[in-house]
Enzyme design. Structure first.
Site, mmCIF file in Angstrom:
data_model
loop_
_atom_site.group_PDB
_atom_site.id
_atom_site.type_symbol
_atom_site.label_atom_id
_atom_site.label_comp_id
_atom_site.label_asym_id
_atom_site.label_seq_id
_atom_site.Cartn_x
_atom_site.Cartn_y
_atom_site.Cartn_z
ATOM 1 N N ASP A 1 -27.381 -33.209 52.480
ATOM 2 C CA ASP A 1 -28.614 -33.560 53.195
ATOM 3 C C ASP A 1 -29.115 -32.407 54.058
ATOM 4 O O ASP A 1 -30.311 -32.117 54.069
ATOM 5 C CB ASP A 1 -28.346 -34.807 54.067
ATOM 6 C CG ASP A 1 -29.611 -35.363 54.702
ATOM 7 O OD1 ASP A 1 -30.682 -35.301 54.062
ATOM 8 O OD2 ASP A 1 -29.540 -35.868 55.837
ATOM 9 N N LYS B 1 -40.455 -24.656 60.597
ATOM 10 C CA LYS B 1 -40.323 -24.754 62.066
ATOM 11 C C LYS B 1 -40.552 -23.384 62.699
ATOM 12 O O LYS B 1 -39.935 -22.394 62.293
ATOM 13 C CB LYS B 1 -38.921 -25.252 62.443
ATOM 14 C CG LYS B 1 -38.703 -26.722 62.147
ATOM 15 C CD LYS B 1 -37.288 -27.121 62.579
ATOM 16 C CE LYS B 1 -36.976 -28.533 62.154
ATOM 17 N NZ LYS B 1 -37.045 -29.508 63.225
ATOM 18 N N HIS C 1 -31.122 -26.878 55.055
ATOM 19 C CA HIS C 1 -31.567 -26.464 56.386
ATOM 20 C C HIS C 1 -30.640 -25.416 57.024
ATOM 21 O O HIS C 1 -31.082 -24.369 57.484
ATOM 22 C CB HIS C 1 -31.638 -27.659 57.343
ATOM 23 C CG HIS C 1 -32.516 -28.785 56.863
ATOM 24 N ND1 HIS C 1 -33.583 -28.598 56.020
ATOM 25 C CD2 HIS C 1 -32.502 -30.119 57.131
ATOM 26 C CE1 HIS C 1 -34.170 -29.759 55.789
ATOM 27 N NE2 HIS C 1 -33.535 -30.696 56.440
ATOM 28 N N ASP D 1 -49.013 -46.949 37.353
ATOM 29 C CA ASP D 1 -47.603 -46.620 37.228
ATOM 30 C C ASP D 1 -47.451 -45.198 36.683
ATOM 31 O O ASP D 1 -48.244 -44.784 35.839
ATOM 32 C CB ASP D 1 -46.989 -47.631 36.251
ATOM 33 C CG ASP D 1 -45.510 -47.649 36.366
ATOM 34 O OD1 ASP D 1 -44.999 -48.439 37.167
ATOM 35 O OD2 ASP D 1 -44.864 -46.825 35.666
ATOM 36 N N HIS E 1 -38.089 -28.306 55.195
ATOM 37 C CA HIS E 1 -38.997 -28.320 56.351
ATOM 38 C C HIS E 1 -38.499 -27.438 57.507
ATOM 39 O O HIS E 1 -39.268 -27.082 58.384
ATOM 40 C CB HIS E 1 -39.337 -29.753 56.797
ATOM 41 C CG HIS E 1 -38.310 -30.409 57.663
ATOM 42 N ND1 HIS E 1 -37.214 -31.054 57.155
ATOM 43 C CD2 HIS E 1 -38.213 -30.548 59.005
ATOM 44 C CE1 HIS E 1 -36.496 -31.536 58.141
ATOM 45 N NE2 HIS E 1 -37.077 -31.257 59.293
#
Ligand code: BG6
Length: 463
Positions: free
Chosen positions: A228, A175, A233, A86, A171
């Site tokens: 999000d 790209k 992004h 843990d 991420h």
């Protein structure tokens, strides 16, 4: 500045979703390309065994790469080691130190593929056993949920790791298609003279996903499209389109220019923003039946710089839309007078430069050319390049980012000030979210989104 290459990869959340979908397949690709040279220590709950961990890795690789080479999978599995326990248990940390000593590790990458609320306790636990001096951390998004929490998280992380040893993942920065924005703009001279308010009429950035929330209701319902994908992004994509030429390719030069874009960007005016939610979202597993979180957002942004003052940047992102495509479309002004319309057809379209950043990535120029026949008239023609066909196979974002994290190259990670500046821009949208408008799955979002255009129109997305 680059950091020393890592001698071990420690994966917190080794048995979680991100590891399964992205990191294990990325490790396979790195192994295949001869780029994986270090042991990989997974940290997982105590009910996992070594063999279960290897089985999990194998299945994750095969799910992403069904024709994966068994020898390469075996090579990845051979690198795997497990610390069971843990995160709240001191023994776990003592075992991790012991393992790192076993590999005589001095420069580990501590990859946090764990829920964001675990970043601070894991970072401070690393420090409690002295591991903060023996490597760098890689932190997954979301980095904070507003300006305040992002500042707080940076303060906590900085109390144990210096900025140059904090690698924040977005991420999209991994790209190839997104990085191409930078190279395309600054390796060609033909765009630069017109890449400004004198010639550009508007810029539209669209991230359309045809999928819904895919069983991620528990995560998504507390987040929404703005946190999000817009804050991270799409802001990164925007910065690459808007920034001034960097002094050179080094990380700090790139980050400095992006920071200037966000410093010059006006905080969102909530009246220039429309949020939407697809019909049926509230029935998704994990979603609140009365949820007012957005699965779609359309926002008009403005940059008060000499290059961009007065040019609207329309940004929209949504789930369950008509198609899956991520595009930047730069729309140019008309010629001062339209000379060639002898046939009296429909008005000539404006020139566009369309960067396709999704699956079929490439660039399309929409231009005017002479219509065949006796009249002097023009019609639209597309001059397009498909990068996969022209340039060959490229690597996946997570493979490239993991490679960079191991090699110690910070260029494709987000710097502290950039994260904070983007939250500063976003904050008014969180403070004054306004209503959420329903839209049907398979549509282009709520009709209200047209409101932010002030007479302009959304340009078709080609995918
Ligand atoms: C993630 C978001 O960061 O990016 C997801 O959390 C989104 O909601 C995903 O679907 C999109 O990534 P990509 O690479 O498929 O465009």
């Amino acid at each position: 500045m680059n950091q020393p290459a890592a001698d071990v990869l420690v994966l917190f959340g080794a048995t979680g979703d991100l590891s399964k979908k992205k990191l294990m397949p990325a490790l396979y690709q790195l192994e295949k390309h001869g780029r994986l040279t270090v042991p990989v220590i997974g940290v997982a709950r105590s009910d996992w065994s070594d063999s279960a961990f290897r089985q999990h890795a194998t299945e994750s690789i095969l799910a992403a790469t069904p024709d994966a080479d068994p020898n390469i999978i075996a090579a990845v599995c051979k690198r795997l080691d497990l610390v069971q326990g843990d995160y709240g248990d001191e023994k776990t940390w003592a075992t991790l130190v012991h393992k790192l000593d076993k590999y005589t590790s001095e420069n580990a990458v501590f990859y946090m593929a764990i829920p964001p609320n675990m970043f601070p306790p894991v970072a401070t636990s690393l420090a409690s056993v002295g591991l903060n001096t023996r490597g760098r951390i890689v932190v997954e998004k979301p980095f904070g949920r507003d300006l305040h929490s992002a500042l707080e998280l940076n303060t906590i992380l900085h109390s144990v790791f210096p900025e140059e040893r904090i690698f924040r993942i977005d991420h999209y920065l991994g790209k190839e298609s997104v990085e191409d924005l930078l190279v395309f703009r600054f390796s060609n001279t033909l765009l630069e003279p017109v890449w400004n308010r004198n010639y550009v009429r508007s810029v539209q950035i669209t991230m359309a996903e045809s999928i819904g929330i895919e069983g991620r209701g528990n995560f998504y319902d507390g987040v929404g499209a703005i946190r999000d994908v817009v804050q991270n992004h799409l802001m990164q994509v925007l910065a690459l389109c808007a920034m001034e030429p960097p002094v050179g390719p080094d990380s700090s030069y790139l980050q400095d220019e992006k920071a200037k874009v966000f410093a010059a960007m006006r905080p969102i005016d909530p009246s220039c923003m429309v949020r939407g939610q697809y019909v049926g979202y509230r029935d998704e597993a994990g979603a609140d039946p009365n949820s007012s979180i957005e699965t779609f957002a359309a926002i008009k942004l403005e940059i008060d710089s000499w290059r961009w003052a007065g040019v609207p940047w329309y940004v929209r992102a949504g789930k369950s839309l008509a198609t899956a495509a991520t595009e930047v479309v730069v729309e140019f002004r008309e010629p001062p007078s339209m000379l060639f319309d002898e046939a009296g057809g429909p008005p000539a379209g404006r020139n566009l430069v369309r960067f396709r950043l999704g699956k079929k990535d490439g660039v399309t120029f929409s231009l005017q050319a002479k219509t065949p026949g006796p009249h002097l008239d023009s019609q639209n023609v597309d001059v397009a390049v498909d990068f996969a066909a022209a340039l060959g196979e490229r690597r996946e974002a997570y493979e490239r980012l993991l490679d960079d994290a191991l090699a110690g190259i910070p260029r494709r990670f987000a710097r502290e000030d950039i994260v904070e500046l983007t939250w500063r821009v976003i904050q008014p949208a969180l403070d004054n979210p306004g209503p959420v408008h329903p839209y049907f799955r398979g549509s282009w979002g709520p009709a209200e989104a047209d409101r932010i255009l002030g007479g302009d129109a959304w340009l078709p997305v080609t995918g």
